[in-house]
Design a protein around this motif. Structure first.
Motif, PDB file in Angstrom:
ATOM      1  N   ALA A 279     -10.418  18.491 -74.733  1.00  0.00           N
ATOM      2  CA  ALA A 279      -9.556  18.706 -73.938  1.00  0.00           C
ATOM      3  C   ALA A 279     -10.462  18.767 -72.488  1.00  0.00           C
ATOM      4  CB  ALA A 279      -8.218  19.302 -74.004  1.00  0.00           C
TER       5      ALA A 279
ATOM      6  N   CYS B  81      -2.429  18.386 -75.392  1.00  0.00           N
ATOM      7  CA  CYS B  81      -3.537  17.475 -74.302  1.00  0.00           C
ATOM      8  C   CYS B  81      -3.477  16.692 -74.065  1.00  0.00           C
ATOM      9  CB  CYS B  81      -4.552  16.967 -75.237  1.00  0.00           C
ATOM     10  SG  CYS B  81      -5.943  16.095 -74.769  1.00  0.00           S
TER      11      CYS B  81
ATOM     12  N   LEU C  31      -3.510  20.877 -70.010  1.00  0.00           N
ATOM     13  CA  LEU C  31      -5.025  20.784 -70.538  1.00  0.00           C
ATOM     14  C   LEU C  31      -5.846  22.350 -70.618  1.00  0.00           C
ATOM     15  CD1 LEU C  31      -6.365  17.927 -68.506  1.00  0.00           C
ATOM     16  CD2 LEU C  31      -5.535  17.724 -71.130  1.00  0.00           C
TER      17      LEU C  31
ATOM     18  N   ALA D 213      -3.422  23.029 -73.994  1.00  0.00           N
ATOM     19  CA  ALA D 213      -4.025  22.841 -75.293  1.00  0.00           C
ATOM     20  C   ALA D 213      -5.346  23.535 -75.308  1.00  0.00           C
ATOM     21  CB  ALA D 213      -4.983  21.413 -75.144  1.00  0.00           C
TER      22      ALA D 213
END
Length: 395
Positions: A303, A271, A290, A293
């Motif tokens: 996120a 993140c 992202l 994540a």
């Protein structure tokens, strides 16, 4: 003059309560901490493990006994094996309460923390004078989100064994999670007085000082943690956070990648890496980080928020709104989510809806500067100048 809207970056810190090293491109830290919190590091002998009550100090051990003890202590043997195959051997060496502690540690190693907590309860019913059990109970309670109970357990361990350095370090972690940053740093300092080779204590000091805005000494403490424990992924993420705050984003990328190398499922590191890439305008790389994540933690609301902002930077408002709706569904009480949704409504010229979202953000966080600025901008664009000035002044 043109009024510029503020895209909320929120707190970058994803350090968490708390690993093969690369050579940090950061400057070598000084040899001694010198923070505003006076943490002295006197010379101290590294203490061996505390001897549990009723444990004989001299025991003639066979090779089989030694191997069984090592496996149990490391938590490498399955819990059932510890209980059924090794307990008879262990009971010849440890008190019954301490044997149950070893069983609890094995259960925790398997991720069965609630059962491990029950084993600790059993251990204390057999022998209420084991500080190690209280310390381990505190760790379990901390992992289960029971912070106040964890604090009580750590305090009990320290009361029973005032030189229990690990218990001081763990109590510091619990204070950290409670937002008691100065207390956390002081407790971690006590742990270091007892045992200087304590990387988790240096990590706690680093995290606490970072939250208090003492970034130079926070960096120093995280560096000490990594030096003592080169595979300390969380400490590398701490370094990355400090490097971001100092504008050293390339160094931060190196530290983030090192944290991920050491801990492949480290969703917080992905993140933060995504945020860094977005700041560097490497939007495709940001999106990839992202999404990873989120893959690792599907309920990771912040996120989704950052992913929405990244889509917005790419000009993909439909995907941005979908990600932001998901963020709000996962955590409607996170003010950043409403601020981002306000930005997206404003992007489409839907200022009434945007104003509603910004006000929701301010209800959740009354001192939210970015939301005040963005609300002022909405009123400015709708020619409601008195309200625009009011909110700009309150920012």
């Amino acid at each position: 003059a043109e009024v510029v809207e503020v895209a909320e970056e929120a707190e970058v810190a994803e350090v968490a309560e708390v690993n093969q090293p690369v050579t940090l491109v950061s400057p070598k830290p000084p040899e001694k901490l010198s923070s505003a919190i006076k943490i002295e590091l006197p010379q101290a002998q590294r203490q061996g493990p505390l001897i549990p009550p009723n444990k004989p100090q001299e025991v003639k051990e066979s090779k089989e006994v030694k191997e069984a003890k090592q496996q149990a202590k490391a938590g490498n043997a399955p819990a059932l094996a510890v209980v059924s195959s090794v307990s008879q051997v262990l009971n010849k060496t440890f008190s019954p309460g301490y044997t149950l502690l070893l069983s609890a540690q094995a259960l925790a190693k398997e991720g069965r923390n609630k059962l491990a907590l029950e084993e600790c309860d059993r251990a204390l019913r057999l022998d209420p004078h084991l500080p190690e059990v209280y310390q381990f109970m505190g760790q379990l309670l901390l992992s289960l989100g029971e912070n106040s109970q964890a604090i009580e357990a750590f305090e009990k361990a320290i009361e029973m064994q005032p030189t229990f350095g690990e218990a001081y370090a763990d109590l510091g972690q619990a204070y950290l999670r409670s937002g008691r940053y100065e207390d956390a740093a002081k407790l971690a300092g006590e742990a270091i007085k007892i045992e200087q080779i304590n990387p988790s204590a240096f990590y706690t000091i680093g995290h606490a000082l970072m939250e208090m805005g003492d970034y130079a000494n926070a960096f120093e403490a995280f560096s000490r943690a990594v030096k003592l424990k080169p595979d300390y992924a969380e400490a590398y993420l701490g370094l990355a956070n400090i490097q971001v705050r100092g504008g050293r984003v390339d160094d931060a990328v190196v530290s983030c990648r090192q944290a991920i190398t050491l801990k492949s499922d480290y969703f917080q590191a992905y993140c933060l890496l995504g945020q860094i890439f977005r700041a560097k305008k490497q939007l495709a790389d940001a999106q990839q980080a992202l999404k990873q994540a989120i893959k690792l933690k599907p309920d990771y609301s912040i996120a989704y928020n950052y992913l929405a902002l990244n889509y917005r930077s790419q000009g993909n408002l439909d995907e941005a709104e979908a990600a932001c709706y998901k963020a709000i569904a996962l955590d409607p009480n996170l003010p950043e989510n409403h601020n981002t949704m306000g930005l997206l409504y404003g992007e489409r010229g839907e200022y009434v809806e945007a104003i509603t979202e910004y006000k929701k953000a301010l209800d959740l966080r009354p001192n939210y500067v970015e939301a005040y600025n963005n609300l002022g901008l909405c009123y400015f664009k709708t020619n409601t100048l008195e309200l625009a000035i009011e909110y700009f002044e309150r920012a």
